[in-house]
Design a protein around this motif. Structure first.
Motif, PDB file in Angstrom:
ATOM      1  N   PHE A  33       0.810  -1.218   0.000  1.00  0.00           N
ATOM      2  CA  PHE A  33       0.000   0.000   0.000  1.00  0.00           C
ATOM      3  C   PHE A  33       0.846   1.272   0.000  1.00  0.00           C
ATOM      4  CE2 PHE A  33      -3.194  -3.059   1.297  1.00  0.00           C
ATOM      5  CZ  PHE A  33      -4.278  -2.658   0.527  1.00  0.00           C
ATOM      6  N   ASP A  34       1.997   1.237   0.670  1.00  0.00           N
ATOM      7  CA  ASP A  34       2.849   2.426   0.744  1.00  0.00           C
ATOM      8  C   ASP A  34       3.665   2.614  -0.531  1.00  0.00           C
ATOM      9  OD1 ASP A  34       4.237   4.652   2.188  1.00  0.00           O
ATOM     10  OD2 ASP A  34       5.951   3.295   2.039  1.00  0.00           O
ATOM     11  N   SER A  35       4.508   1.665  -0.836  1.00  0.00           N
ATOM     12  CA  SER A  35       5.412   1.801  -1.981  1.00  0.00           C
ATOM     13  C   SER A  35       4.770   1.396  -3.302  1.00  0.00           C
ATOM     14  CB  SER A  35       6.666   0.961  -1.754  1.00  0.00           C
ATOM     15  OG  SER A  35       7.359   1.437  -0.624  1.00  0.00           O
ATOM     16  N   GLY A  36       3.927   0.375  -3.254  1.00  0.00           N
ATOM     17  CA  GLY A  36       3.319  -0.115  -4.487  1.00  0.00           C
ATOM     18  C   GLY A  36       2.184   0.758  -4.978  1.00  0.00           C
ATOM     19  N   LEU A  37       1.249   1.071  -4.094  1.00  0.00           N
ATOM     20  CA  LEU A  37       0.066   1.855  -4.490  1.00  0.00           C
ATOM     21  C   LEU A  37       0.204   3.336  -4.135  1.00  0.00           C
ATOM     22  CD1 LEU A  37      -2.697  -0.714  -3.422  1.00  0.00           C
ATOM     23  CD2 LEU A  37      -1.791  -0.283  -5.721  1.00  0.00           C
ATOM     24  N   HIS A  38       1.244   3.684  -3.388  1.00  0.00           N
ATOM     25  CA  HIS A  38       1.531   5.062  -2.988  1.00  0.00           C
ATOM     26  C   HIS A  38       0.406   5.705  -2.171  1.00  0.00           C
ATOM     27  CE1 HIS A  38       5.074   4.767  -5.440  1.00  0.00           C
ATOM     28  NE2 HIS A  38       4.324   4.371  -6.459  1.00  0.00           N
ATOM     29  N   TRP A  39      -0.174   4.894  -1.276  1.00  0.00           N
ATOM     30  CA  TRP A  39      -1.169   5.429  -0.354  1.00  0.00           C
ATOM     31  C   TRP A  39      -0.431   6.146   0.770  1.00  0.00           C
ATOM     32  CZ3 TRP A  39      -5.922   1.862   0.728  1.00  0.00           C
ATOM     33  CH2 TRP A  39      -6.523   1.510  -0.478  1.00  0.00           C
ATOM     34  N   ASN A  40      -1.142   6.953   1.512  1.00  0.00           N
ATOM     35  CA  ASN A  40      -0.589   7.616   2.689  1.00  0.00           C
ATOM     36  C   ASN A  40      -0.031   6.549   3.633  1.00  0.00           C
ATOM     37  OD1 ASN A  40      -1.172   8.372   5.704  1.00  0.00           O
ATOM     38  ND2 ASN A  40      -0.885  10.321   4.620  1.00  0.00           N
ATOM     39  N   TYR A  41       1.155   6.771   4.185  1.00  0.00           N
ATOM     40  CA  TYR A  41       1.799   5.746   5.009  1.00  0.00           C
ATOM     41  C   TYR A  41       0.990   5.386   6.244  1.00  0.00           C
ATOM     42  CZ  TYR A  41       3.583   9.138   8.429  1.00  0.00           C
ATOM     43  OH  TYR A  41       3.691  10.084   9.405  1.00  0.00           O
ATOM     44  N   GLN A  42       0.228   6.327   6.814  1.00  0.00           N
ATOM     45  CA  GLN A  42      -0.574   6.004   8.004  1.00  0.00           C
ATOM     46  C   GLN A  42      -1.756   5.105   7.628  1.00  0.00           C
ATOM     47  OE1 GLN A  42       0.456   6.186  10.878  1.00  0.00           O
ATOM     48  NE2 GLN A  42       1.293   8.174  11.448  1.00  0.00           N
ATOM     49  N   ALA A  94       1.937   3.695  15.414  1.00  0.00           N
ATOM     50  CA  ALA A  94       1.670   4.897  14.613  1.00  0.00           C
ATOM     51  C   ALA A  94       2.589   6.043  15.035  1.00  0.00           C
ATOM     52  CB  ALA A  94       0.203   5.300  14.743  1.00  0.00           C
ATOM     53  N   GLY A  95       2.870   6.132  16.330  1.00  0.00           N
ATOM     54  CA  GLY A  95       3.771   7.172  16.821  1.00  0.00           C
ATOM     55  C   GLY A  95       5.188   6.995  16.303  1.00  0.00           C
ATOM     56  N   ILE A  96       5.671   5.763  16.329  1.00  0.00           N
ATOM     57  CA  ILE A  96       7.014   5.480  15.802  1.00  0.00           C
ATOM     58  C   ILE A  96       7.073   5.815  14.308  1.00  0.00           C
ATOM     59  CG2 ILE A  96       8.667   3.632  15.265  1.00  0.00           C
ATOM     60  CD1 ILE A  96       7.740   2.289  17.928  1.00  0.00           C
ATOM     61  N   MET A  97       6.033   5.429  13.578  1.00  0.00           N
ATOM     62  CA  MET A  97       5.995   5.713  12.141  1.00  0.00           C
ATOM     63  C   MET A  97       5.967   7.221  11.884  1.00  0.00           C
ATOM     64  SD  MET A  97       6.188   2.808  10.629  1.00  0.00           S
ATOM     65  CE  MET A  97       5.650   3.115   8.957  1.00  0.00           C
ATOM     66  N   PHE A  98       5.191   7.959  12.668  1.00  0.00           N
ATOM     67  CA  PHE A  98       5.107   9.410  12.500  1.00  0.00           C
ATOM     68  C   PHE A  98       6.460  10.074  12.776  1.00  0.00           C
ATOM     69  CE2 PHE A  98       4.465  13.653  14.316  1.00  0.00           C
ATOM     70  CZ  PHE A  98       3.861  14.281  13.238  1.00  0.00           C
ATOM     71  N   HIS A 105      12.167  12.137   8.593  1.00  0.00           N
ATOM     72  CA  HIS A 105      12.250  11.918   7.137  1.00  0.00           C
ATOM     73  C   HIS A 105      13.064  10.676   6.775  1.00  0.00           C
ATOM     74  CE1 HIS A 105      10.332  15.774   6.761  1.00  0.00           C
ATOM     75  NE2 HIS A 105      11.260  16.294   7.539  1.00  0.00           N
ATOM     76  N   ALA A 106      12.905   9.643   7.590  1.00  0.00           N
ATOM     77  CA  ALA A 106      13.591   8.370   7.348  1.00  0.00           C
ATOM     78  C   ALA A 106      12.839   7.575   6.288  1.00  0.00           C
ATOM     79  CB  ALA A 106      13.685   7.570   8.646  1.00  0.00           C
ATOM     80  N   ASN A 107      13.501   6.600   5.727  1.00  0.00           N
ATOM     81  CA  ASN A 107      12.901   5.686   4.756  1.00  0.00           C
ATOM     82  C   ASN A 107      11.737   4.951   5.421  1.00  0.00           C
ATOM     83  OD1 ASN A 107      12.831   2.685   3.792  1.00  0.00           O
ATOM     84  ND2 ASN A 107      13.619   3.881   2.057  1.00  0.00           N
ATOM     85  N   SER A 108      10.591   4.880   4.751  1.00  0.00           N
ATOM     86  CA  SER A 108       9.402   4.267   5.357  1.00  0.00           C
ATOM     87  C   SER A 108       9.584   2.776   5.626  1.00  0.00           C
ATOM     88  CB  SER A 108       8.162   4.509   4.495  1.00  0.00           C
ATOM     89  OG  SER A 108       8.306   3.933   3.219  1.00  0.00           O
ATOM     90  N   SER A 109      10.279   2.062   4.743  1.00  0.00           N
ATOM     91  CA  SER A 109      10.487   0.627   4.955  1.00  0.00           C
ATOM     92  C   SER A 109      11.413   0.368   6.144  1.00  0.00           C
ATOM     93  CB  SER A 109      11.053  -0.028   3.694  1.00  0.00           C
ATOM     94  OG  SER A 109      10.118   0.049   2.658  1.00  0.00           O
TER      95      SER A 109
END
Length: 136
Positions: A33-42, A94-98, A105-109
């Protein structure tokens, strides 16, 4: 000797195995969903969380902690407890991801990978001591 050690740590070994599969499901769904479909990471993170929690409930109940119930009510109490603690860990997730993605601005993966290590440990603690504890 090895059998005794295995027996002693059987639930930890099973948790690590199924926790690994749960983490894999979480990571793959997030990546799609994040990298493939480019949805919002949350949004991607929530979908990944939900699907992995469903998988985790049944694997933890049956194969990790061997939890048995005698009534439908007992099953739903245990399920409610499981989801309650997973919702708590979701907010940490969710907090860690935010912090990782939006603030640092770290890499999402990479952020997701670090996040999952923290969450697996936290969820084991919740499962062992609050959700699937031995009841008299």
């Amino acid at each position: 000797m090895i059998f005794k050690l295995f027996k002693k740590y059987q639930s930890v070994i099973a948790y690590l195995f199924f926790g690994g599969l749960t983490t894999l499901i979480n990571f793959v769904v997030f990546f799609i969903f994040d990298s493939g479909l480019h949805w919002n990471y949350q949004v991607a993170n929530f979908i990944a969380w939900f699907l992995s929690v469903l998988f985790a409930f049944f694997t933890n109940k049956v194969w990790v902690f061997g939890s048995k119930y005698t009534t439908v009510k007992a099953f739903f109490i245990e399920m409610w407890s499981f989801f309650f603690y997973r919702i708590l860990s979701y907010f940490i997730d969710a907090g860690i991801m935010f912090v990782g993605i939006s603030l640092l601005h770290a890499n999402s993966s990479l952020t997701k990978l670090i996040d999952q290590v923290v969450i697996v440990v936290l969820n084991y603690f919740f499962s062992k001591f609050f959700i699937f504890k031995k009841r008299n």
